[in-house]
Design a protein around this motif. Sequence first.
Motif, short mmCIF file in Angstrom:
data_model
loop_
_atom_site.label_atom_id
_atom_site.label_comp_id
_atom_site.label_asym_id
_atom_site.label_seq_id
_atom_site.Cartn_x
_atom_site.Cartn_y
_atom_site.Cartn_z
N UNK A 230 0.83 -1.20 0.00
CA UNK A 230 0.00 0.00 0.00
C UNK A 230 0.87 1.26 0.00
N UNK A 231 1.98 1.23 0.73
CA UNK A 231 2.88 2.37 0.76
C UNK A 231 3.51 2.59 -0.62
N UNK A 232 3.92 1.49 -1.27
CA UNK A 232 4.49 1.60 -2.61
C UNK A 232 3.48 2.20 -3.58
N UNK A 233 2.24 1.73 -3.51
CA UNK A 233 1.19 2.24 -4.39
C UNK A 233 0.94 3.72 -4.14
N UNK A 234 0.89 4.10 -2.85
CA UNK A 234 0.65 5.50 -2.51
C UNK A 234 1.81 6.38 -2.97
N UNK A 235 3.05 5.92 -2.73
CA UNK A 235 4.22 6.69 -3.18
C UNK A 235 4.23 6.82 -4.70
N UNK A 236 3.88 5.73 -5.38
CA UNK A 236 3.87 5.75 -6.84
C UNK A 236 2.83 6.74 -7.35
N UNK A 237 1.67 6.78 -6.71
CA UNK A 237 0.63 7.74 -7.12
C UNK A 237 1.10 9.17 -6.92
N UNK A 238 1.76 9.43 -5.78
CA UNK A 238 2.25 10.78 -5.51
C UNK A 238 3.34 11.19 -6.51
N UNK A 239 4.27 10.29 -6.77
CA UNK A 239 5.35 10.60 -7.69
C UNK A 239 4.83 10.76 -9.12
N UNK A 240 3.85 9.93 -9.50
CA UNK A 240 3.26 10.06 -10.83
C UNK A 240 2.57 11.41 -10.97
N UNK A 241 1.88 11.84 -9.91
CA UNK A 241 1.22 13.15 -9.94
C UNK A 241 2.25 14.27 -10.05
N UNK A 242 3.38 14.13 -9.37
CA UNK A 242 4.46 15.11 -9.49
C UNK A 242 4.93 15.20 -10.95
N UNK A 243 5.13 14.02 -11.59
CA UNK A 243 5.61 14.02 -12.97
C UNK A 243 4.59 14.70 -13.89
N UNK A 244 3.28 14.45 -13.65
CA UNK A 244 2.25 15.07 -14.49
C UNK A 244 2.28 16.58 -14.34
N UNK A 245 2.37 17.06 -13.09
CA UNK A 245 2.41 18.50 -12.86
C UNK A 245 3.63 19.14 -13.53
N UNK A 246 4.78 18.48 -13.41
CA UNK A 246 5.98 18.99 -14.06
C UNK A 246 5.82 19.01 -15.58
N UNK A 247 5.22 17.93 -16.11
CA UNK A 247 5.02 17.85 -17.56
C UNK A 247 4.09 18.94 -18.06
N UNK A 248 3.18 19.37 -17.20
CA UNK A 248 2.23 20.40 -17.58
C UNK A 248 2.73 21.82 -17.28
#
Length: 206
Positions: free
Chosen positions: A125-143
Amino acid sequence: MTTESVPKWRRLEPDERREQIFACAAELFGERPYADVSTSDIAARAGVARGLINHYFGTKRELYLAVVRRALNIPYDVATGLPEGSTEERAKAAVDWFMDMVSKQEKTWLAVITPEGIGRDLEVERILDDADRHAADRVLEAMGFARDDPRWEQFNAVIRAYGGMVKVAGREWLVRGTLDRAQVHTLLSQVLQSLVDDVLPELATT
């Protein structure tokens, strides 16, 4: 080859052998539930002795966690590879990159986002949560958003909510076939564009 078969060894460098084992484990975890995959199955698929799996990865659980991490990982440099242009162009390019990534590891990606996994496991669950947060960071940076924006965490939460829709849309495309790739691309890119152009700026003013 059965799990009792004698492994057929090929001369590989340690990093190549490790990657071979990892790839075979990812395939098996994508094909079957976690409980139905044994280290003997992985060894047979990879053509190695079972002890080599323990040598490189430790337990089956540790190998599964490594598979989960890689399947969900979005590289830090994704944003630099996107074209310059409008929000619409960048959103379409970002969604294209994501869909290509999912297509290359379809079964594994579906397996790790599915609730069953290895049951309720806090580390998963921690890995999934961290992955979601990091993926959101990448999306924001990409935008085009800056990390020093004081609303970054709030914006991250909005993109994580969008991520829930991404997973459902992915299953509709890859599992149920109710939406094809072009339809999912249109859905995800237009919603992302709307979030960036309309929703996040409005949140910043409240």
